[in-house]
Design a protein around this motif. Structure first.
Motif, PDB file in Angstrom:
ATOM      1  N   VAL B 241      -9.288  11.406 -15.909  1.00 48.10           N
ATOM      2  CA  VAL B 241     -10.425  10.656 -16.456  1.00 48.10           C
ATOM      3  C   VAL B 241     -11.351  10.161 -15.335  1.00 48.10           C
ATOM      4  CG1 VAL B 241      -9.254   9.951 -18.579  1.00 48.10           C
ATOM      5  CG2 VAL B 241      -9.052   8.516 -16.531  1.00 48.10           C
ATOM      6  N   ASP B 242     -11.223  10.782 -14.154  1.00 46.82           N
ATOM      7  CA  ASP B 242     -12.007  10.392 -12.973  1.00 46.82           C
ATOM      8  C   ASP B 242     -11.864   8.897 -12.663  1.00 46.82           C
ATOM      9  OD1 ASP B 242     -13.475  10.771 -10.713  1.00 46.82           O
ATOM     10  OD2 ASP B 242     -15.419  10.986 -11.714  1.00 46.82           O
ATOM     11  N   ALA B 243     -10.633   8.396 -12.791  1.00 48.60           N
ATOM     12  CA  ALA B 243     -10.349   7.022 -12.373  1.00 48.60           C
ATOM     13  C   ALA B 243      -9.711   7.076 -10.990  1.00 48.60           C
ATOM     14  CB  ALA B 243      -9.410   6.349 -13.362  1.00 48.60           C
ATOM     15  N   LEU B 244      -9.983   6.066 -10.189  1.00 45.26           N
ATOM     16  CA  LEU B 244      -9.494   6.058  -8.808  1.00 45.26           C
ATOM     17  C   LEU B 244      -8.203   5.242  -8.715  1.00 45.26           C
ATOM     18  CD1 LEU B 244     -12.911   5.490  -6.999  1.00 45.26           C
ATOM     19  CD2 LEU B 244     -11.732   7.643  -7.424  1.00 45.26           C
ATOM     20  N   LEU B 245      -7.502   5.455  -7.599  1.00 46.41           N
ATOM     21  CA  LEU B 245      -6.243   4.749  -7.388  1.00 46.41           C
ATOM     22  C   LEU B 245      -6.394   3.843  -6.169  1.00 46.41           C
ATOM     23  CD1 LEU B 245      -3.385   4.417  -8.412  1.00 46.41           C
ATOM     24  CD2 LEU B 245      -2.702   6.378  -7.024  1.00 46.41           C
ATOM     25  N   TYR B 246      -6.131   2.565  -6.393  1.00 44.99           N
ATOM     26  CA  TYR B 246      -6.300   1.552  -5.353  1.00 44.99           C
ATOM     27  C   TYR B 246      -4.937   1.108  -4.838  1.00 44.99           C
ATOM     28  CZ  TYR B 246      -7.785  -2.679  -2.979  1.00 44.99           C
ATOM     29  OH  TYR B 246      -8.012  -3.634  -2.026  1.00 44.99           O
ATOM     30  N   TYR B 247      -4.787   1.014  -3.536  1.00 42.68           N
ATOM     31  CA  TYR B 247      -3.517   0.589  -2.946  1.00 42.68           C
ATOM     32  C   TYR B 247      -3.646  -0.786  -2.308  1.00 42.68           C
ATOM     33  CZ  TYR B 247       0.685   0.649   0.004  1.00 42.68           C
ATOM     34  OH  TYR B 247       1.884   0.348   0.589  1.00 42.68           O
ATOM     35  N   ASP B 248      -2.872  -1.730  -2.813  1.00 39.92           N
ATOM     36  CA  ASP B 248      -2.794  -3.059  -2.205  1.00 39.92           C
ATOM     37  C   ASP B 248      -1.809  -2.966  -1.049  1.00 39.92           C
ATOM     38  OD1 ASP B 248      -1.876  -5.634  -1.526  1.00 39.92           O
ATOM     39  OD2 ASP B 248      -2.262  -6.416  -3.513  1.00 39.92           O
ATOM     40  N   GLY B 249      -2.313  -3.070   0.166  1.00 42.13           N
ATOM     41  CA  GLY B 249      -1.508  -2.804   1.363  1.00 42.13           C
ATOM     42  C   GLY B 249      -0.593  -3.941   1.773  1.00 42.13           C
ATOM     43  N   ALA B 250      -0.422  -4.918   0.891  1.00 36.48           N
ATOM     44  CA  ALA B 250       0.435  -6.056   1.230  1.00 36.48           C
ATOM     45  C   ALA B 250       1.826  -5.603   1.649  1.00 36.48           C
ATOM     46  CB  ALA B 250       0.523  -7.008   0.040  1.00 36.48           C
ATOM     47  N   ASN B 251       2.254  -4.451   1.129  1.00 36.24           N
ATOM     48  CA  ASN B 251       3.631  -4.030   1.366  1.00 36.24           C
ATOM     49  C   ASN B 251       3.740  -2.828   2.292  1.00 36.24           C
ATOM     50  OD1 ASN B 251       4.301  -6.096  -0.314  1.00 36.24           O
ATOM     51  ND2 ASN B 251       4.574  -4.816  -2.125  1.00 36.24           N
ATOM     52  N   LEU B 252       2.731  -2.626   3.112  1.00 41.18           N
ATOM     53  CA  LEU B 252       2.723  -1.478   4.021  1.00 41.18           C
ATOM     54  C   LEU B 252       3.912  -1.504   4.984  1.00 41.18           C
ATOM     55  CD1 LEU B 252       1.090   1.011   5.059  1.00 41.18           C
ATOM     56  CD2 LEU B 252       0.021  -0.543   6.698  1.00 41.18           C
ATOM     57  N   ASN B 253       4.439  -2.682   5.265  1.00 37.77           N
ATOM     58  CA  ASN B 253       5.503  -2.769   6.259  1.00 37.77           C
ATOM     59  C   ASN B 253       6.747  -1.981   5.854  1.00 37.77           C
ATOM     60  OD1 ASN B 253       5.872  -3.932   8.881  1.00 37.77           O
ATOM     61  ND2 ASN B 253       7.542  -5.146   8.031  1.00 37.77           N
ATOM     62  N   ALA B 254       6.796  -1.546   4.603  1.00 39.19           N
ATOM     63  CA  ALA B 254       7.965  -0.805   4.126  1.00 39.19           C
ATOM     64  C   ALA B 254       7.887   0.691   4.412  1.00 39.19           C
ATOM     65  CB  ALA B 254       8.117  -1.007   2.618  1.00 39.19           C
ATOM     66  N   ILE B 255       6.701   1.216   4.609  1.00 41.76           N
ATOM     67  CA  ILE B 255       6.584   2.687   4.500  1.00 41.76           C
ATOM     68  C   ILE B 255       5.946   3.375   5.697  1.00 41.76           C
ATOM     69  CG2 ILE B 255       6.550   2.744   1.967  1.00 41.76           C
ATOM     70  CD1 ILE B 255       3.421   3.051   2.302  1.00 41.76           C
ATOM     71  N   MET B 256       5.698   2.644   6.782  1.00 42.95           N
ATOM     72  CA  MET B 256       5.012   3.297   7.902  1.00 42.95           C
ATOM     73  C   MET B 256       5.846   4.477   8.420  1.00 42.95           C
ATOM     74  SD  MET B 256       3.266   0.221  10.087  1.00 42.95           S
ATOM     75  CE  MET B 256       4.763  -0.744  10.278  1.00 42.95           C
ATOM     76  N   GLY B 257       5.204   5.618   8.518  1.00 45.19           N
ATOM     77  CA  GLY B 257       5.891   6.812   8.995  1.00 45.19           C
ATOM     78  C   GLY B 257       6.676   7.544   7.919  1.00 45.19           C
TER      79      GLY B 257
END
Lengths: 446, 491
Positions: B241-257
């Motif tokens: 439906v041409d909707a975008l996906l937004y990422y709240d980076g508050a939890n980035l510390n879990a997934i780097m790499g």
């Protein structure tokens, strides 16, 4: 690995407790197709190597030896104790004071900050600060929109153009009408403001003005604010906190909301931030002011203490219906502003304001004796003034910078009829010798 | 402690910033330059103190605080990791701090701030590679402003495509700022209920999706510390439906790499540099909330943008204002330079491997704690968590002990409490985020102490109701604060 204390034995023991064989196994459920397509970051450096790299970058800035640039952001003296006190880890590495009993230092400091803002801006209520002066203008405008249930703002063109740009960006998708009242020779067009309020005042949420204006002129807006009040519109005044030591206060003029960038109170220029947005209002608007607020109370033994209060306005409770989306304050910057004002006291702040003012008047007199140079207008000014030069201001700035002097800020970018206008500011850090050099370099380049 | 105002004494002076008596302008006052009606009637009632008074006061206040430097601080969702000292030293170099932001915008001025412009360019570049995004802006001054910027970018994208979009969907586990920011960008906010396992439900999303949905705002791992494994399905449904996906980076510390948000289909991401990139929280700010975008959103970024000119032998950095589709400016200049320079210091110091290790150990520490506590505190979701986990203290409700009581008892033991009552979807929630910089013995000591508290909750609940007893104040009366509204010191 830097800042990770685990040795191999500890890592193994911990993995065993968790029930996995390796660190990789902790991420085993991330499907292959979701793994990084690339992760081409540089190798880590030692602390010394990193520090050297950054020192090299700092050294590749060759800043001017003397600066007369202001435009809302001023290089005032900062007592050494400001850095020493606010860099204490107990302040620096604490979070938002959610557990009040373990954060009385931060909470009392914010309470004292709110108090000092109320006293400096002569208002009843202050919040714990917002991001900067521009976001404070935006939040104040939103307060007025909510309080009046009107959607039209009258904004003076002598309000800092950077704040006007922010206001347009931040309100782009809200149904607000922002009407700019054009300036004339840097002066607020009061007649037009009053006429607009007379004609359409009942549709206007707020008038938004600045003192001193972006052009440095010191104004009294009592008549405009009185007219706004008579029409049920609110009055928002953006001020310069150092000059507020001596200038007529927002309350004395009848403003409902006073805002300021607190940069000039103990914050280095820092290439644009962090600064802090100071916000204060009359007590009638206490339910509308956004952001954190600290209140005084007592504990169960009757001892005085401080807590975050009036949180029902905020996003973590009200979500989409909150007064603002803000979730932080500029706590450390507010602490700097507070410590700065405590160190200077009323006499110190007044001395900074008056010394800046007299240097500016001394400079203006000498600069206007250069051939073809004149003040943009004859209205009173504080520590900043605009002059019309006989040539393009950008050219003059370019040649002055070659000699290591930043003579001011050219205004043509923001005001199309002002290509030859230069905005010059002085603070107590400038010396008479620097002004001599400024006059000389301007004389040579025009 | 007495307030600083109560310590004021007439005519006591700290630091004078100027020395009027020594100048040839001595004895001037504002009244010599400005008409009296433009001056304030009485000077502001600032406190009058000696420098030592001020130093003692603020040193005393600082001692009333818990901080990462002084205490284990497992505050969920806040990533209270150690903040390296060398980054503070680097950020305080006068070559950086003395630069007027407008200097870069003046003819010839760009050459004088090449170092600062390079800081911006390089930080953006590293954040792009870390997250798999096309471009980053460092303008947003905190996470919530990053969210608003992101929502404005989403609106600009749809406007440029003539899409009529009116709604943004936020999961019920989202940070409160998500719906508040979406509303401020002019959107109607639609609440998406989580599944029983705490994850976003692709089927529930499908029911809410229509042509008017502009975007879904989410975080991964979500606020429960769970990895959103249905992400590819969500992306597919949104794209339709041409909707975008937004990422709240508050939890980035879990997934780097381990995962890059750009690779898995996020179009917009905001980061909280004061979390993952270890810039200090400062008691609640200043933060820094850079926003990264996929290529289709790059033209809408706020300006000016720093660009690298590689024509000559020496590369130079410049500001580009030619951004016809830009949303404008969300900050007067380039964001919180003094904050993100510390993030750059951290990025360079750790490098790719160090960042990846930081996430590995953040997740290991969280899982270790979860394992040590799970027989005593219900962990309603998950087998493996990521960098944090939500536990529920409902088992202790029968004895009258609430999450708040446990939190206060932890303060007495010298620990900052975990986050309580968030996320809203977990009853009596205690959310723990230990971060990678804490050692095994700190975690063990904390878990031992917490288990003792839970033991006490069963045997002697009243003792917990009394906590804290060893801090500068006992429990504070918040109701009274809200009712009486004493928000500043009386004159």
């Amino acid at each position: 690995m830097p800042y990770i204390p685990h040795n191999d034995e500890e890592t193994s023991e911990m993995l065993k407790v968790v029930g996995v064989k390796s660190l990789d196994d902790l991420f085993a459920y991330i499907p292959k197709e979701m793994r990084p397509k690339s992760f081409d970051l540089p190798s880590g450096l030692t602390e010394y190597e990193t520090a050297t790299r950054l020192a090299g970058l700092a050294a590749s800035n060759c800043l001017p030896g003397a600066s007369f640039a202001g435009a809302g952001f001023y290089d005032h003296v900062i007592p050494a104790a400001v850095d020493a006190l606010t860099s204490r880890g107990e302040f620096l590495t604490a979070y938002t004071p959610y557990q009040a009993e373990a954060a009385q230092g931060t909470l009392q400091a914010i309470f004292e900050y709110q108090t000092i803002v109320c006293r400096l801006l002569d208002m009843d209520i202050a919040n714990a600060s917002v991001y900067d002066g521009g976001s404070a203008v935006f939040e104040a405008a939103m307060m007025a929109v909510r309080a009046t249930r009107r959607n039209r703002l009258l904004v003076d063109a002598a309000l800092n153009p950077l704040y006007r740009k922010m206001l347009f960006t931040l309100t782009a998708n809200l149904e607000l009408e922002i009407q700019i009242i054009e300036q004339q020779n840097g002066l607020t067009d009061k007649a037009k403001l009053l006429a607009e309020l007379d004609a359409n005042g009942d549709k206007i949420a707020a008038v938004v003005l600045q003192n001193p204006t972006f052009f440095g002129n010191v104004q009294d807006y009592s008549d405009v604010f009185a007219k706004a009040k008579s029409k049920g519109a609110l009055s928002i005044l953006s001020v310069y906190p150092v000059m507020q030591a001596i200038l007529k206060t927002p309350r004395e003029m009848g403003a409902d909301i006073a805002v300021a960038d607190g940069q000039s109170l103990g914050q280095p220029l820092n290439f644009g931030g962090p600064y802090l947005g100071m916000m204060a209002c009359t007590k009638e608007l206490v339910r509308q002011i956004p952001g954190r607020i600290v209140g005084r109370t007592n504990d169960l033994e009757g001892k005085t203490g401080y807590v975050l209060t009036l949180q029902a306005r905020e996003q973590h409770i009200r979500r989409a219906k909150a007064t603002s989306n803000i979730c932080s304050n500029q706590a450390l910057c507010a602490l700097r502003a507070l410590a700065h004002l405590c160190l200077l006291g009323p006499k110190g702040l007044t001395a900074a304001a008056e010394r800046s003012l007299e240097l500016a008047h001394f400079a203006a007199k000498r600069i206007c004796s250069l051939p073809g140079v004149s003040l943009l207008n004859q209205a009173p000014f504080g520590n900043e003034f605009a002059v019309r030069l006989p040539k393009q201001a950008t050219q003059v700035v370019a040649s002055a910078l070659e000699q290591g002097i930043l003579p001011g800020v050219p205004l043509g970018r923001w005001y199309p009829d002002m290509d030859s206008v230069l905005l010059i500011a002085c603070t107590e850090k400038n010396s008479e010798e620097q002004i001599d050099a400024l006059v000389q370099v301007l004389g040579e380049s025009i | 402690m007495k307030t600083v105002f109560a310590q004021s004494r007439p005519n006591r002076q700290g630091v004078m910033p100027a020395r009027p008596a020594s100048s040839k302008f001595s004895g001037v006052t504002a009244a010599m330059f400005l008409p009296e009606e433009l001056l304030r009637k009485t000077p502001p009632a600032l406190p009058q103190l000696a420098e030592l008074d001020v130093v003692r006061h603020f040193t005393g206040l600082s001692r009333l605080n818990y901080s990462v430097d002084g205490n284990f601080y497992p505050l969920g969702s806040c990533t209270m990791k150690y903040n390296p000292k060398f980054a503070e030293v680097a950020a305080a170099l006068p070559g950086f701090t003395a630069a007027h932001p407008l200097l870069a915008q003046l003819p010839g001025g760009e050459d004088m701030v090449q170092g600062s412009l390079e800081v911006i360019w390089e930080t953006e570049k590293l954040l792009c590679e870390l997250n798999g995004m096309d471009a980053f802006t460092l303008q947003p001054m905190a996470g919530a402003q990053g969210e608003l910027t992101g929502a404005l970018l989403i609106a600009a994208y749809h406007k440029a495509k003539n899409n009529k979009k009116t709604k943004i969907i936020c999961p019920d586990s989202a940070h409160g700022t998500n719906p508040a920011s979406a509303a401020l960008a002019g959107y109607e906010v639609i609440n998406l209920k989580s599944r029983d396992d705490g994850l976003v439900d692709p089927d529930a999303l499908a029911e809410l999706l229509d042509d008017e949905v502009a975007a879904l705002m989410m975080t991964c791992p979500n606020t429960l510390g769970l990895f959103e494994k249905h992400l590819p399905a969500l992306v597919q449904k949104l794209r339709a439906v041409d909707a975008l996906l937004y990422y709240d980076g508050a939890n980035l510390n879990a997934i780097m790499g381990r995962m890059r948000v750009g690779d898995v289909g996020f179009d917009v991401v905001h980061l909280n540099l004061h979390k993952t990139m270890s810039t200090p929280h400062g008691g609640g700010g200043p933060g820094s909330g850079p926003v990264g975008v996929s290529a289709r959103l790059t033209p809408f970024l706020p300006g000016p943008r720093v660009v690298k000119n590689t024509g000559s032998a020496d590369s130079t950095f410049a500001l580009n204002y030619d951004l016809p589709q830009s949303i404008g400016q969300v900050t007067p200049f380039y964001g919180h330079f003094g904050v993100y320079i510390k993030a750059l210091a951290y990025l360079l110091r750790l490098g790719g491997e160090g960042l990846s290790r930081a996430s590995d150990y953040a997740v290991l520490n969280a899982n270790y704690m979860r394992k040590r506590l799970e027989n005593h505190l219900a962990v309603p979701y998950s087998d493996l968590c990521m960098h944090e986990f939500a536990a529920s203290a409902t088992a202790y409700e029968a004895s009258g002990v609430r999450a708040l009581d446990i939190a206060k008892a932890l303060l007495d033991k010298g620990y900052h409490a975990p986050t309580i009552y968030f996320p809203l979807i977990v009853k009596e929630c205690l959310m723990f985020e230990p971060t990678e910089t804490e050692s095994k013995e700190t975690l063990d000591r904390f878990c031992d102490d917490l288990l003792n508290i839970l033991e006490q909750a069963r045997k002697d609940p009243d003792a917990l109701h009394a906590a804290p007893v060893s801090l500068p104040v006992r429990r504070l009366d918040e109701t009274r604060a809200a009712r009486e509204m004493v928000l500043s010191d009386e004159l």
